[in-house]
Design an enzyme around this catalytic site. Structure first.
Site, PDB file in Angstrom:
ATOM      1  N   ASN A 196       6.807   8.285 -24.339  1.00 29.67           N
ATOM      2  CA  ASN A 196       7.523   9.554 -24.395  1.00 29.67           C
ATOM      3  C   ASN A 196       8.977   9.273 -24.803  1.00 29.67           C
ATOM      4  O   ASN A 196       9.740   8.702 -24.026  1.00 29.67           O
ATOM      5  CB  ASN A 196       7.453  10.217 -23.011  1.00 29.67           C
ATOM      6  CG  ASN A 196       8.134  11.572 -22.964  1.00 29.67           C
ATOM      7  OD1 ASN A 196       8.910  11.917 -23.842  1.00 29.67           O
ATOM      8  ND2 ASN A 196       7.846  12.330 -21.922  1.00 29.67           N
ATOM      9  N   HIS A 229       5.046  17.406 -28.768  1.00 33.76           N
ATOM     10  CA  HIS A 229       5.831  16.425 -28.016  1.00 33.76           C
ATOM     11  C   HIS A 229       4.848  15.440 -27.387  1.00 33.76           C
ATOM     12  O   HIS A 229       3.821  15.833 -26.838  1.00 33.76           O
ATOM     13  CB  HIS A 229       6.646  17.149 -26.941  1.00 33.76           C
ATOM     14  CG  HIS A 229       7.249  16.224 -25.932  1.00 33.76           C
ATOM     15  ND1 HIS A 229       7.978  15.113 -26.304  1.00 33.76           N
ATOM     16  CD2 HIS A 229       7.220  16.228 -24.572  1.00 33.76           C
ATOM     17  CE1 HIS A 229       8.375  14.482 -25.212  1.00 33.76           C
ATOM     18  NE2 HIS A 229       7.918  15.134 -24.158  1.00 33.76           N
ATOM     19  N   CYS A 265      13.220  17.108 -23.565  1.00 33.34           N
ATOM     20  CA  CYS A 265      12.062  16.862 -24.446  1.00 33.34           C
ATOM     21  C   CYS A 265      11.815  17.999 -25.432  1.00 33.34           C
ATOM     22  O   CYS A 265      11.153  17.806 -26.454  1.00 33.34           O
ATOM     23  CB  CYS A 265      10.811  16.601 -23.623  1.00 33.34           C
ATOM     24  SG  CYS A 265      10.978  15.159 -22.569  1.00 33.34           S
TER      25      CYS A 265
HETATM   26  O1  UT7 Z   1       8.299  14.851 -21.314  1.00 28.85           O
HETATM   27  C1  UT7 Z   1       8.553  15.793 -20.330  1.00 28.85           C
HETATM   28  C2  UT7 Z   1       7.318  16.284 -19.750  1.00 28.85           C
HETATM   29  N1  UT7 Z   1       6.691  15.259 -18.945  1.00 28.85           N
HETATM   30  C3  UT7 Z   1       5.400  15.274 -18.798  1.00 28.85           C
HETATM   31  O2  UT7 Z   1       4.726  16.078 -19.423  1.00 28.85           O
HETATM   32  C4  UT7 Z   1       4.754  14.333 -17.807  1.00 28.85           C
HETATM   33  C5  UT7 Z   1       3.668  15.060 -17.076  1.00 28.85           C
HETATM   34  N2  UT7 Z   1       2.972  14.262 -16.086  1.00 28.85           N
HETATM   35  C6  UT7 Z   1       2.154  13.243 -16.387  1.00 28.85           C
HETATM   36  O3  UT7 Z   1       2.051  12.865 -17.531  1.00 28.85           O
HETATM   37  C7  UT7 Z   1       1.359  12.607 -15.294  1.00 28.85           C
HETATM   38  O4  UT7 Z   1       1.504  13.376 -14.112  1.00 28.85           O
HETATM   39  C8  UT7 Z   1       1.736  11.125 -14.984  1.00 28.85           C
HETATM   40  C9  UT7 Z   1       1.272  10.229 -16.121  1.00 28.85           C
HETATM   41  C10 UT7 Z   1       3.238  11.045 -14.808  1.00 28.85           C
HETATM   42  C11 UT7 Z   1       1.056  10.648 -13.707  1.00 28.85           C
HETATM   43  O5  UT7 Z   1      -0.347  10.854 -13.778  1.00 28.85           O
HETATM   44  P1  UT7 Z   1      -1.113  11.522 -12.537  1.00 28.85           P
HETATM   45  O6  UT7 Z   1      -2.542  11.460 -12.841  1.00 28.85           O
HETATM   46  O7  UT7 Z   1      -0.500  12.884 -12.347  1.00 28.85           O
HETATM   47  O8  UT7 Z   1      -0.781  10.538 -11.345  1.00 28.85           O
HETATM   48  P2  UT7 Z   1      -0.039  10.851  -9.972  1.00 28.85           P
HETATM   49  O9  UT7 Z   1       1.425  11.027 -10.206  1.00 28.85           O
HETATM   50  O10 UT7 Z   1      -0.763  11.923  -9.282  1.00 28.85           O
HETATM   51  O11 UT7 Z   1      -0.260   9.478  -9.204  1.00 28.85           O
HETATM   52  C12 UT7 Z   1      -1.568   9.023  -8.867  1.00 28.85           C
HETATM   53  C13 UT7 Z   1      -1.448   7.698  -8.147  1.00 28.85           C
HETATM   54  C14 UT7 Z   1      -0.429   7.715  -6.997  1.00 28.85           C
HETATM   55  O12 UT7 Z   1      -0.976   6.960  -5.957  1.00 28.85           O
HETATM   56  P3  UT7 Z   1      -1.650   7.683  -4.687  1.00 28.85           P
HETATM   57  O13 UT7 Z   1      -0.573   8.539  -4.106  1.00 28.85           O
HETATM   58  O14 UT7 Z   1      -2.788   8.495  -5.251  1.00 28.85           O
HETATM   59  O15 UT7 Z   1      -2.082   6.537  -3.833  1.00 28.85           O
HETATM   60  C15 UT7 Z   1       0.770   7.001  -7.562  1.00 28.85           C
HETATM   61  O16 UT7 Z   1       1.514   6.337  -6.583  1.00 28.85           O
HETATM   62  O17 UT7 Z   1      -0.996   6.678  -9.056  1.00 28.85           O
HETATM   63  C16 UT7 Z   1       0.128   5.983  -8.478  1.00 28.85           C
HETATM   64  N3  UT7 Z   1       1.002   5.572  -9.564  1.00 28.85           N
HETATM   65  C17 UT7 Z   1       0.814   4.426 -10.225  1.00 28.85           C
HETATM   66  N4  UT7 Z   1      -0.077   3.447 -10.111  1.00 28.85           N
HETATM   67  C18 UT7 Z   1       0.009   2.413 -10.983  1.00 28.85           C
HETATM   68  C19 UT7 Z   1       2.069   6.240 -10.091  1.00 28.85           C
HETATM   69  N5  UT7 Z   1       2.590   5.523 -11.095  1.00 28.85           N
HETATM   70  C20 UT7 Z   1       1.839   4.409 -11.205  1.00 28.85           C
HETATM   71  C21 UT7 Z   1       1.891   3.297 -12.069  1.00 28.85           C
HETATM   72  N6  UT7 Z   1       0.953   2.331 -11.923  1.00 28.85           N
HETATM   73  N7  UT7 Z   1       2.808   3.189 -13.061  1.00 28.85           N
END
Ligand code: UT7
Length: 325
Positions: free
Chosen positions: A282, A252, A115
């Site tokens: 992204n 980005h 990225c």
């Molecule tokens: O480009 C390179 C750099 N990349 C980035 O900068 C990405 C950085 N990270 C992020 O943007 C965020 O961490 C995400 C958008 C990937 C995820 O957001 P989050 O608020 O950190 O969510 P999380 O990973 O902590 O997941 C929260 C919950 C989980 O469920 P539990 O364990 O709390 O029950 C996941 O299983 O959301 C669940 N989950 C989803 N639910 C519905 C994960 N993906 C999904 C989904 N739909 N697509």
């Protein structure tokens, strides 16, 4: 004192025809439009069709940038393509873009910083131009990330998309002051200790396969705001500008919440931060030139504008570029 600067002469972008909305994706994995929008800000992404490759997207974007620059492709002597999704393991996608544009002189090569690839590629091109090793460069960020996604993993497949963007740089004499046009400062960084937080689980030299993207989103998120703000602050110190003197931030496009966090940390108005991720998700190395192209088309970037580009990605890699349009 007269110096050579890399002046941005043109920008262009290209997205695949096919659009996949959050509702479309919710038919494939257990997710909702509401979750994706709330957690990331993404509403749709473009997905390359069978007739579209990283190189064809890159050629289309570069062609538009060259037309806007009013520069003939035969006057280009350097082509750099930032990509983590090359058409083939080799030759470099940049060489295909070079040929697709009808360029037979100079050199072309790929840069792999995921990225952060576009920031890395701009930095390398800037150094070539300042050293007198090239006069005019096409710098492309192009990706077909849809081809390395695990379409059963809802935590990653909802976030990424395909696309390309490009700029044309020209070496021009400037005064050597911070009021110059062109790239004023660059800073790129990496730290391989974080490989396990964002990587692809395959490759020609290990599994002999392409592999799929794996990400610990929460941990990447935790590092992103701090690392990106840090490198931008370094570039500001190098040039003596304060955060609010920058006309536009072109980050980005990974997550709207990361961009809001950066605005807060640097204490800059959110309306100075260009956000296009709702439209294409992204797109890795393509996302900065896609956002830059959008800002240009909306007349938010014009001659004299001071723009800050920044990114963080797999590796980790991260970096920032400050340029005056
Ligand atoms: O480009 C390179 C750099 N990349 C980035 O900068 C990405 C950085 N990270 C992020 O943007 C965020 O961490 C995400 C958008 C990937 C995820 O957001 P989050 O608020 O950190 O969510 P999380 O990973 O902590 O997941 C929260 C919950 C989980 O469920 P539990 O364990 O709390 O029950 C996941 O299983 O959301 C669940 N989950 C989803 N639910 C519905 C994960 N993906 C999904 C989904 N739909 N697509």
């Amino acid at each position: 004192m007269a110096v050579i600067r890399s002046v941005i002469r043109g920008v262009g972008a290209h997205l695949p025809k096919r659009i996949m909305t959050n509702d479309d994706i919710s038919k494939i994995v257990d997710t909702t439009d509401e979750w994706i929008v709330e957690r990331s800000g993404i509403r749709q992404r473009h997905i390359a069709g069978d007739d579209e490759l990283t190189s064809t997207l890159g050629i289309a974007a570069a062609h538009k940038a060259l037309v806007r620059a009013g520069i003939d492709p035969t006057d280009i002597d350097l082509v750099i393509c930032a990509t983590a999704t090359p058409d083939k393991t080799f030759p470099a996608t940049a060489v295909k873009i070079q040929a697709g544009l009808g360029i037979t002189r100079g050199c072309a090569f790929d840069v792999q910083a995921v990225c952060s690839g576009f920031v890395y590629a701009l930095t390398i091109a800037d150094n070539f131009l300042k050293a007198g090793q090239a006069k005019r460069a096409v710098v492309v960020g192009a990706e077909t990330f849809s081809r390395i996604l695990d379409w059963t993993d809802r935590a990653t497949c909802v976030l990424f998309g395909d696309g390309a963007g490009a700029v044309v740089l020209e070496a021009q004499p400037q005064h050597g002051t911070r009021e110059d046009r062109g790239i004023l400062a660059t800073r790129i960084r990496s730290d391989g200790r974080y490989e396990d937080l964002l990587y692809v689980d395959g490759g020609p030299g290990s599994t002999k396969t392409v592999g799929h993207l794996r990400m610990n989103g929460r941990e990447v998120f935790r590092h992103a705001i701090q690392k990106i703000s840090g490198v931008m602050e370094e570039v500001l110190v190098m040039t003596g500008y304060a955060p609010d003197e920058i006309d536009l931030y072109i980050p980005h496009q990974a997550n709207a919440r990361i961009l809001d966090g950066i605005a807060k940390k640097l204490n800059v108005s959110p309306d100075k931060i260009v956000m296009t991720l709702s439209k294409h998700g992204n797109t890795s190395a393509a996302s900065i030139p896609l956002a830059l192209n959008h800002a240009f088309e909306e007349h938010r970037v014009k001659e004299g504008s001071l723009v800050m580009l920044e990114a963080m990605g797999g590796g980790f890699t991260w970096g920032a570029v400050l340029a005056r349009w």
